[in-house]
Design an enzyme around this catalytic site. Sequence first.
Site, PDB file in Angstrom:
ATOM      1  CB  THR A 151     -35.020 -16.727  36.504  1.00 43.08           C
ATOM      2  OG1 THR A 151     -35.666 -16.077  35.413  1.00 43.08           O
ATOM      3  CG2 THR A 151     -33.780 -17.457  35.995  1.00 43.08           C
ATOM      4  CG  PHE A 173     -40.603 -16.228  32.721  1.00 41.19           C
ATOM      5  CD1 PHE A 173     -40.098 -15.817  33.946  1.00 41.19           C
ATOM      6  CD2 PHE A 173     -39.745 -16.275  31.643  1.00 41.19           C
ATOM      7  CE1 PHE A 173     -38.767 -15.452  34.086  1.00 41.19           C
ATOM      8  CE2 PHE A 173     -38.408 -15.912  31.761  1.00 41.19           C
ATOM      9  CZ  PHE A 173     -37.925 -15.499  32.991  1.00 41.19           C
TER      10      PHE A 173
END
Length: 321
Positions: A151, A173
């Site tokens: 992430t 993202f």
Amino acid sequence: MSSSPVKRQRMESALDQLKQFTTVVADTGDFHAIDEYKPQDATTNPSLILAAAQMPAYQELVEEAITYGRKLGNQINKSIDKLFKIPGPEYPQKLSFDKDAMVARARRLIELYKEAGISKDRILIKLSSTWEGIQAGKELEEQHGIHCNMTLLFSFAQAVACAEAGVTLISPFVGRILDWHVANTDKKSYEPLEDPGVKSVTKIYNYYKKFGYKTIVMGASFRNTGEIKALAGCDFLTISPKLLGELLQDNAKLVPVLSAKAAQASDLEKIHLDEKSFRWLHNEDQMAVEKLSDGIRKFAADAVKLERMLTEQMFNAENGK
């Protein structure tokens, strides 16, 4: 009398259409939202867990975590581990630069799932996409058979390193990249296909498909449904309940934008990154450097808030308050 196939097709929601060529994941710590939108999986993070832990509906789970920690000698870190495994495991962000500590914590979380009767094959451990985090993911995958979700991924360098590490899944993202460009450039609005976050994920997806990497690309952190539609066809997309609701009410025609076949026509060239070249290439991307460090700090801050909340409740329980 039933409606015609053509009419049914016109009435199909954008969410249902998206599910035909992309795996939809719910980005939430709220079980009720997960149940409502019927995604295949769910992702979470310290901020989402903190929010869910303050909802009345989940106080039983919070109390269970506190009781677990008390039984082990008032160990608040054990309570946090217990809470972090529901509904998905997230290791503490303060370990983002300590490979060995990340590996040890991930293995601990997997043991908690095993105690609950849940196989590690159903779990993805989330790790920050620092160099140390990526190498922790590589070790967990290769030596322990533990699947990882990388992430806080903002740069092409991070994506290449994750692919070479052979991790199961990455979460590049989208919205946070857009946020940075809006805040730091003169351009304040973008059409979906020109959105810098969309373009970043598209490049990563095309690179992975062109060169045969098996790592799943899961776009994350969306600001609007336009970004989601512009990435239709991506392997996975993790979407907040708010945007899932908007897609459910949207009946516009949706077509896949990304495909493995189209990726073959891209002009991307294959590169290899060792630690030195990774750090240099990532450092060349100002946005990625700033958003990675900012993301680690914010997630860590919310993890601290959660720890304080559990500590206070554990103290109150200990003193009969």
